[in-house]
Design an enzyme around this catalytic site. Sequence first.
Site, PDB file in Angstrom:
ATOM      1  N   ASP A   1       0.843  -1.192   0.000  1.00  0.00           N
ATOM      2  CA  ASP A   1       0.000   0.000   0.000  1.00  0.00           C
ATOM      3  C   ASP A   1       0.888   1.256   0.000  1.00  0.00           C
ATOM      4  O   ASP A   1       2.059   1.184   0.408  1.00  0.00           O
ATOM      5  CB  ASP A   1      -0.872  -0.054   1.256  1.00  0.00           C
ATOM      6  CG  ASP A   1      -1.730   1.171   1.424  1.00  0.00           C
ATOM      7  OD1 ASP A   1      -2.288   1.655   0.417  1.00  0.00           O
ATOM      8  OD2 ASP A   1      -1.853   1.650   2.574  1.00  0.00           O
TER       9      ASP A   1
ATOM     10  N   ASP B   1      -0.360   5.010   0.902  1.00  0.00           N
ATOM     11  CA  ASP B   1      -0.623   5.991   1.954  1.00  0.00           C
ATOM     12  C   ASP B   1      -0.603   5.341   3.332  1.00  0.00           C
ATOM     13  O   ASP B   1      -1.305   4.366   3.591  1.00  0.00           O
ATOM     14  CB  ASP B   1      -1.966   6.682   1.699  1.00  0.00           C
ATOM     15  CG  ASP B   1      -1.924   7.500   0.414  1.00  0.00           C
ATOM     16  OD1 ASP B   1      -0.923   8.201   0.210  1.00  0.00           O
ATOM     17  OD2 ASP B   1      -2.874   7.402  -0.381  1.00  0.00           O
TER      18      ASP B   1
ATOM     19  N   ASP C   1      -1.942  -0.531   6.096  1.00  0.00           N
ATOM     20  CA  ASP C   1      -2.116   0.161   7.380  1.00  0.00           C
ATOM     21  C   ASP C   1      -3.575   0.356   7.761  1.00  0.00           C
ATOM     22  O   ASP C   1      -3.862   0.692   8.902  1.00  0.00           O
ATOM     23  CB  ASP C   1      -1.455   1.555   7.327  1.00  0.00           C
ATOM     24  CG  ASP C   1      -2.155   2.451   6.326  1.00  0.00           C
ATOM     25  OD1 ASP C   1      -2.359   1.998   5.179  1.00  0.00           O
ATOM     26  OD2 ASP C   1      -2.527   3.576   6.680  1.00  0.00           O
TER      27      ASP C   1
HETATM   28 MG   LIG Z   1      -2.982   3.042   3.452  1.00  0.00          MG
END
Ligand SMILES: [Mg+2]
Length: 193
Positions: free
Chosen positions: A9, A11, A145
Amino acid sequence: MDRKVLDVDLDGVCADYTRAMADWLIRQGRLPAGRYPVPTTYEMTEADGWPFPDAADWLAAHTAAETDRLYARMPVIQGAPEALRELDRAGVDIRIVTHRLFVPGHHRLVVADTAQWLDDHDIPYRSLCFTGLKDSMHADLHLDDAPDIIMALRAAGEPTCVFDQPYNHDAPGLRIRRWDKEGVETLLRLLGV
Ligand SMILES: [Mg+2]
């Protein structure tokens, strides 16, 4: 040689979205200089020190920040480019998977700025995927995240490692805390490389 596939991922994992939005808000006069909220929830809410009364207000700010080239200019999360180059050298196929296409009419801007940012930071990758449906993809390991995405990936039986952030401390299971030697070694071990 069979290369293992790592879905990564952007961000909150490679790109510091929290810092980038705070910097943009400071430039707009919507946060005092030097005020960097600690994001204890994934959604940016007033309770966490962000100036957003609701999700619509956040989306309006995010959309304006995209126009100001947020994705081309955002800071990296420390160590991410170096660690990804090390994983690439070790024989890992890096597939960037990001859910950035949610502002209608901004897709050309977002895709171009994302690719520019990846080039600027010399991040190696074999595929660049824009999707929110991360659990529809199979990989040897996923690194993310976002608590809801981590749950969806695990529910789909996909091996998933959490990238540590203040807002995901409740997510159980495997996690790396930062892009350091220990983080890279953990990922290689989980990938079986
Ligand atoms: Mg993310």
